[in-house]
Write an enzyme that holds these catalytic residues in place. Structure first.
Site, short mmCIF file in Angstrom:
data_model
loop_
_atom_site.label_atom_id
_atom_site.label_comp_id
_atom_site.label_asym_id
_atom_site.label_seq_id
_atom_site.Cartn_x
_atom_site.Cartn_y
_atom_site.Cartn_z
N GLY A 1 0.73 -1.03 0.04
CA GLY A 1 -0.07 -0.12 0.03
C GLY A 1 0.84 1.34 0.08
O GLY A 1 1.99 0.97 -0.29
N GLY B 1 0.88 5.94 0.73
CA GLY B 1 -0.09 7.04 0.59
C GLY B 1 0.45 8.11 -0.40
O GLY B 1 0.72 7.95 -1.48
N ASP C 1 -0.01 12.78 13.66
CA ASP C 1 -0.87 12.20 12.59
C ASP C 1 -1.36 10.89 13.09
O ASP C 1 -1.43 9.93 12.71
CB ASP C 1 0.17 11.74 11.36
CG ASP C 1 -0.94 11.46 10.18
OD1 ASP C 1 -1.92 11.77 10.23
OD2 ASP C 1 -0.21 10.83 9.20
#
Length: 457
Positions: free
Chosen positions: A21, A23, A141
């Site tokens: 994956g 971002g 975050d």
């Protein structure tokens, strides 16, 4: 992606196996340590940012922050380096799922995460936050996507890409995910403090117990402004079973001012445990709409129809028991009609279950003596010892509602019985006039065949 140029390549001792994956600025790969034979997660800067000084500096800052943190609930760094012109970090591979995936699964099933499980996860992440804050590291975050749950269910804090090392400082700008930004961080990331991470954790707790986030908008800037200007809806508005104690804990964690929040993450975890102990939540409580559908499906679809079917079958059985006789024994007249002492074919005919007004009960109400006497006279009349055709006539089974039972109907032999009693009037005549009658006259008046049958009977 199959055509990824890094898959199959080696970054130092790490063989890239597959893409997991990524971002906006980095990608995560699954790799194998060819020296130690262990799995690893490789994070690299995306191609478009590999030569950007700002992103390279941020990437290096993240590696330094993770390297200085050694905590069981913080992801472990294996190596930081550059190979094949790619800047990368090798970290411990966590086999499991992110908190975002878990919460989405609960929401899709119409359920909430268990209160005990939520409390444990919150405490583990709060311990990691307090440890990082003590080391001068602010995550900036905190969100469900950056909380991993391994196969044992242990929570691990990951992705320190926006980390702020207080000793190094940072430039201004807005960094973070809009839905979880603290108000001071939404104005400038340079304003982030330890309580900023606590605010973000409060938003995560809000979502864990309600399945929704307090602020939603069409654009990121709109959501960021909501954290500054709007008060969140009480959690009990989304889930009525949330008690005032739990609601107060969540709202304090996401207070607008830093001094109004909990001053440490452990303080937040303690308050959450106390609130759940004071007002426990029901196990696996589902949202109102989903509860209605699931209750209807499990209770009405499985249990209630079973109960109704049982009730119907029970009532049918009761009706059958009431309508049918307990013993289907043939009457004495039926046994005699066959001449063998066995029930005739008409007596063994089965009556349908639903014929509650069967003729059999009615027949049982009449005595069988009259039937026997009638049959006996009928046999003597025929002179063969067998019943006449009129006495053995079968009546259809369907005439169960006939007002006159079979035993109550007068057979043809009753006419002869009444004929045998006709000599009575001549006797009365003889009694009234004994002197005028002569033997010859009296013999003509009396019917000889009938007198013989009457004497025999």
């Amino acid at each position: 992606m199959v055509d990824d140029p890094l898959i199959g390549k080696e970054l130092d001792e790490y063989h890239i196996d597959s893409l997991m994956g990524g971002g906006k600025m980095a990608l995560i790969y699954k790799a194998t340590d060819t020296r130690l034979g262990r799995e690893a997660a490789i994070k690299v800067i995306m191609t478009g940012f590999q030569h950007d000084p700002e992103y390279r500096e941020r990437f290096q800052r993240e590696a330094k922050a993770i390297a200085r943190l050694e905590h069981p609930h913080i992801v472990q760094l294996y190596r930081y380096g550059e190979a094949l012109g790619v800047l990368y970090m090798a970290m411990k591979f966590i086999e499991g799922a992110s908190m975002a995936t878990v919460l989405a699964s609960y929401k899709a099933d119409g359920e909430y995460i268990e209160a005990e499980e939520a409390s444990r996860i919150v405490r583990e992440i709060c311990q990691a936050l307090d440890y990082a804050h003590e080391e001068g590291v602010i995550h900036r975050d905190i969100k469900p996507e950056n909380i991993m749950l391994n196969k044992q269910g242990r929570a691990i804090l990951t992705d320190f890409g926006l980390v702020l090392i207080q000793s190094d400082g940072t430039r201004g700008g807005v960094l973070g995910t809009p839905h979880y930004l603290a108000p001071e961080q939404a104005m400038s990331s340079a304003n982030a403090v330890a309580q900023s991470d606590i605010y973000s954790m409060g938003i995560v707790i809000y979502q864990m117990f309600t399945n929704v986030r307090p602020y939603e908008g069409d654009k990121p800037i709109e959501v960021a402004m909501m954290h500054i200007t709007q008060q969140p809806a009480p959690p009990s508005r989304h889930r009525a079973v949330i008690g005032p104690e739990l609601e107060a804990v969540i709202l304090k964690a996401i207070a607008k001012k830093t001094q109004d929040r909990y001053q440490s993450a452990t303080e937040l975890a303690d308050a959450l445990d106390a609130a759940l102990a004071a007002h426990p939540l029901p196990s696996k409580q589902a949202p109102p709409k989903k509860t209605t559908r699931r209750t209807t499906r499990s209770a009405a679809g499985t249990r209630k129809p079973t109960t109704r079917k049982t009730a119907r079958s029970t009532s049918t059985t009761s009706a059958t028991e009431k309508s049918a006789p307990t013993e289907k024994k043939p009457t004495t007249s039926q046994r005699k009609s066959t001449g063998t002492g066995q029930p005739s074919s008409s007596s063994t005919t089965k009556t349908p279950t639903g014929t509650a007004k069967s003729s059999t009960p009615r027949t049982a109400q009449k005595p069988t003596t009259s039937t026997r006497s009638t049959t006996s006279r009928s046999r003597q009349t025929t002179g063969t010892g067998k019943p006449s055709s009129s006495s053995t006539t079968k009546k259809p089974t369907g005439t169960a509602k006939s007002p006159t039972p079979r035993t109550a109907q007068k057979p043809a032999t009753s006419t002869r019985s009444s004929t045998a009693k006709k000599p009575a009037p001549p006797k009365k005549t003889t009694t009234s006039r004994p002197r005028k009658r002569t033997p010859s006259t009296a013999g003509k008046d009396e019917p000889k065949p009938e007198t013989t049958d009457s004497d025999a009977s």
